[in-house]
Scaffold this active site. Structure first.
Site, mmCIF file in Angstrom:
data_model
loop_
_atom_site.group_PDB
_atom_site.id
_atom_site.type_symbol
_atom_site.label_atom_id
_atom_site.label_comp_id
_atom_site.label_asym_id
_atom_site.label_seq_id
_atom_site.Cartn_x
_atom_site.Cartn_y
_atom_site.Cartn_z
ATOM 1 N N HIS A 60 14.558 39.126 -2.167
ATOM 2 C CA HIS A 60 13.634 39.658 -1.161
ATOM 3 C C HIS A 60 13.936 41.132 -0.867
ATOM 4 O O HIS A 60 14.528 41.496 0.146
ATOM 5 C CB HIS A 60 13.715 38.827 0.122
ATOM 6 C CG HIS A 60 13.047 37.500 -0.005
ATOM 7 N ND1 HIS A 60 13.294 36.445 0.841
ATOM 8 C CD2 HIS A 60 12.114 37.049 -0.893
ATOM 9 C CE1 HIS A 60 12.554 35.406 0.477
ATOM 10 N NE2 HIS A 60 11.827 35.753 -0.571
ATOM 11 N N HIS A 93 16.389 32.213 -4.826
ATOM 12 C CA HIS A 93 16.227 31.293 -3.697
ATOM 13 C C HIS A 93 16.084 29.840 -4.129
ATOM 14 O O HIS A 93 16.145 28.940 -3.295
ATOM 15 C CB HIS A 93 14.994 31.706 -2.876
ATOM 16 C CG HIS A 93 15.064 33.124 -2.415
ATOM 17 N ND1 HIS A 93 14.323 34.126 -3.003
ATOM 18 C CD2 HIS A 93 15.805 33.723 -1.453
ATOM 19 C CE1 HIS A 93 14.601 35.281 -2.411
ATOM 20 N NE2 HIS A 93 15.487 35.072 -1.481
ATOM 21 N N HIS A 143 10.064 29.420 4.045
ATOM 22 C CA HIS A 143 10.994 30.202 3.231
ATOM 23 C C HIS A 143 11.195 29.496 1.895
ATOM 24 O O HIS A 143 11.321 28.276 1.835
ATOM 25 C CB HIS A 143 12.328 30.357 3.964
ATOM 26 C CG HIS A 143 13.243 31.377 3.343
ATOM 27 N ND1 HIS A 143 14.000 31.107 2.221
ATOM 28 C CD2 HIS A 143 13.520 32.660 3.681
ATOM 29 C CE1 HIS A 143 14.699 32.183 1.904
ATOM 30 N NE2 HIS A 143 14.426 33.140 2.770
ATOM 31 N N GLU A 145 13.684 29.228 -0.097
ATOM 32 C CA GLU A 145 14.899 28.428 -0.230
ATOM 33 C C GLU A 145 14.735 27.065 0.443
ATOM 34 O O GLU A 145 15.154 26.035 -0.094
ATOM 35 C CB GLU A 145 16.099 29.162 0.370
ATOM 36 C CG GLU A 145 17.394 28.385 0.202
ATOM 37 C CD GLU A 145 18.567 29.035 0.900
ATOM 38 O OE1 GLU A 145 19.479 28.291 1.319
ATOM 39 O OE2 GLU A 145 18.591 30.279 1.025
ATOM 40 N N THR A 183 20.875 29.151 3.519
ATOM 41 C CA THR A 183 22.134 29.886 3.396
ATOM 42 C C THR A 183 22.129 31.247 4.089
ATOM 43 O O THR A 183 23.194 31.832 4.282
ATOM 44 C CB THR A 183 22.479 30.119 1.911
ATOM 45 O OG1 THR A 183 21.465 30.924 1.307
ATOM 46 C CG2 THR A 183 22.609 28.792 1.166
ATOM 47 N N CYS A 213 26.064 31.202 3.483
ATOM 48 C CA CYS A 213 26.798 31.794 2.370
ATOM 49 C C CYS A 213 27.798 32.830 2.874
ATOM 50 O O CYS A 213 27.639 33.434 3.939
ATOM 51 C CB CYS A 213 25.832 32.391 1.346
ATOM 52 S SG CYS A 213 25.427 34.119 1.549
ATOM 53 N N SER A 241 13.273 39.527 4.039
ATOM 54 C CA SER A 241 14.675 39.187 3.801
ATOM 55 C C SER A 241 15.265 38.596 5.071
ATOM 56 O O SER A 241 15.534 39.312 6.041
ATOM 57 C CB SER A 241 15.469 40.434 3.381
ATOM 58 O OG SER A 241 16.854 40.189 3.446
ATOM 59 N N SER A 242 15.461 37.290 5.060
ATOM 60 C CA SER A 242 15.955 36.608 6.252
ATOM 61 C C SER A 242 17.276 37.192 6.722
ATOM 62 O O SER A 242 17.473 37.454 7.916
ATOM 63 C CB SER A 242 16.109 35.110 5.967
ATOM 64 O OG SER A 242 16.607 34.424 7.083
ATOM 65 N N ASN A 243 18.192 37.437 5.800
ATOM 66 C CA ASN A 243 19.512 37.916 6.232
ATOM 67 C C ASN A 243 19.450 39.339 6.777
ATOM 68 O O ASN A 243 20.211 39.697 7.673
ATOM 69 C CB ASN A 243 20.540 37.772 5.096
ATOM 70 C CG ASN A 243 20.367 38.790 3.995
ATOM 71 O OD1 ASN A 243 20.897 39.888 4.052
ATOM 72 N ND2 ASN A 243 19.615 38.421 2.959
#
Length: 343
Positions: A60, A93, A143, A145, A183, A213, A241-243
């Protein structure tokens, strides 16, 4: 389509009270799973030539996707868009078994670039479903993932978007429930969701190991340390981008007066810097370091030349490339078989 970076505007070096400095978070940027996935597409293009198809964004990040498109990668939403017999790469993902089967039915030559840490969660879902557990999957609806993990055991998975979902959950047997998670979530919010779940279901079982993660955790720990000292935090990363989005939230929760996410340095606004002496900088796990360096260059032009690294962990994990890509075109072991770039 990925956005093109805007024109680089020169930021002004306006006076502030105090010493101008940048607090640069470490670790930041590419994780082992992202590095492996991006190298997998590059290697597939080297071996098989363009085009190589990729289901969804390989990671992402709009810059990475744009760069790979220029090299000959074609990104599609579903495998039925890929011509029969072509090479298709599954993104970092992960995908559900239904996608794998659909690719096989079309005679596609699939290369699975799923992050091994995501694969671990998939295997956990399969095992717990086989033992007839109801799986409470903590993650964000839609999402990729989450869709891939849920697809491993659709009859056993219940999605939990966050703590507020817990009270309305219905389970068949409160003594046979287990939680798994996406994650790339916020560690703090995930643990709060688990705490609430355990209040409702005291016999809730934990996964064999933490699903969040290592890279997500490390980047959140680093930005917590930075946020304690920074008036402004700039997170380099894409909106999907989730993170990266979580890093903005964590920065605000842990003391930053303001925090913003940008894809490119050109998106930094002059007013963000007004009266600010200390600027924190970090990047999500799918962001190449060149984009961070552009941010540092622009900040340097605005007088933030003192860059102090705030390091909270060392990372040296590497993952092997998908088996199809571990040899070069002559059949010899490829120097990049572990996915790394020698960074």
């Amino acid at each position: 389509m990925p956005r093109i970076p805007g024109a680089r505007r020169r930021l002004q070096d306006n006076p502030v009270v105090g010493h101008k400095r940048v607090l640069l978070a470490a670790p930041r940027g590419y994780c082992a799973g992202v590095d492996r996935a991006v190298v997998a597409v590059e290697k597939a293009l080297d071996l098989y030539g363009a085009p190589v198809y990729v289901r969804k964004q390989i990671v992402h990040n709009v810059h990475v996707v744009s760069e790979l498109e220029q090299q000959g990668a074609i990104f599609v939403d579903e495998v039925d868009e890929v011509p029969t017999g072509s090479h298709v790469v599954f993104s970092a993902h992960g995908v559900s078994p239904a996608v794998v089967n659909a690719a096989a039915d079309r005679g596609l030559r699939a290369i699975d670039a799923t992050c091994p840490l995501v694969t671990k969660v998939h295997r956990e879902a399969v095992r717990f479903a086989r033992d007839d557990f109801q799986i409470l999957l903590i993650g964000h609806e839609g999402h990729e993932e989450v869709e891939g993990t849920a697809g491993e055991a659709p009859d056993h998975v219940t999605l939990v978007n966050g703590p507020d979902d817990v009270d309305s959950l219905v389970v068949a047997d409160p003594d046979k429930v287990v939680w798994l998670s996406q994650t790339t979530l916020s560690v703090d919010e995930t643990m709060e969701t688990v705490r609430r779940l355990r209040e409702r279901f005291p016999n809730l079982q934990d996964p064999p190991s933490d699903d969040i993660c290592y890279a997500t955790q490390n980047r959140q720990v680093a930005i917590k340390k930075v946020a304690e000292q920074a008036e402004l935090v700039i997170v380099v990363g894409s909106a999907n981008s989730s993170n990266s989005v979580r890093l903005v939230e964590v920065a605000l929760e842990y003391g930053a007066k303001a925090a913003y996410r940008v894809d490119y340095a050109s998106e930094i606004k002059q007013e963000w810097l007004d009266g600010v002496a200390s600027v924190g900088v970090t990047s999500g796990a799918s962001v190449p370091e060149v984009l961070v360096q552009e941010v540092l260059d622009d900040l340097s032009g605005a007088g933030y030349r003192d860059v102090q690294e705030v390091k909270t962990a060392e990372e040296d994990l590497m993952f092997s490339l998908p088996k199809e890509l571990r040899k070069d075109i002559s059949g010899k072991q490829d120097a990049r078989a572990l996915g790394g770039r020698g960074r």
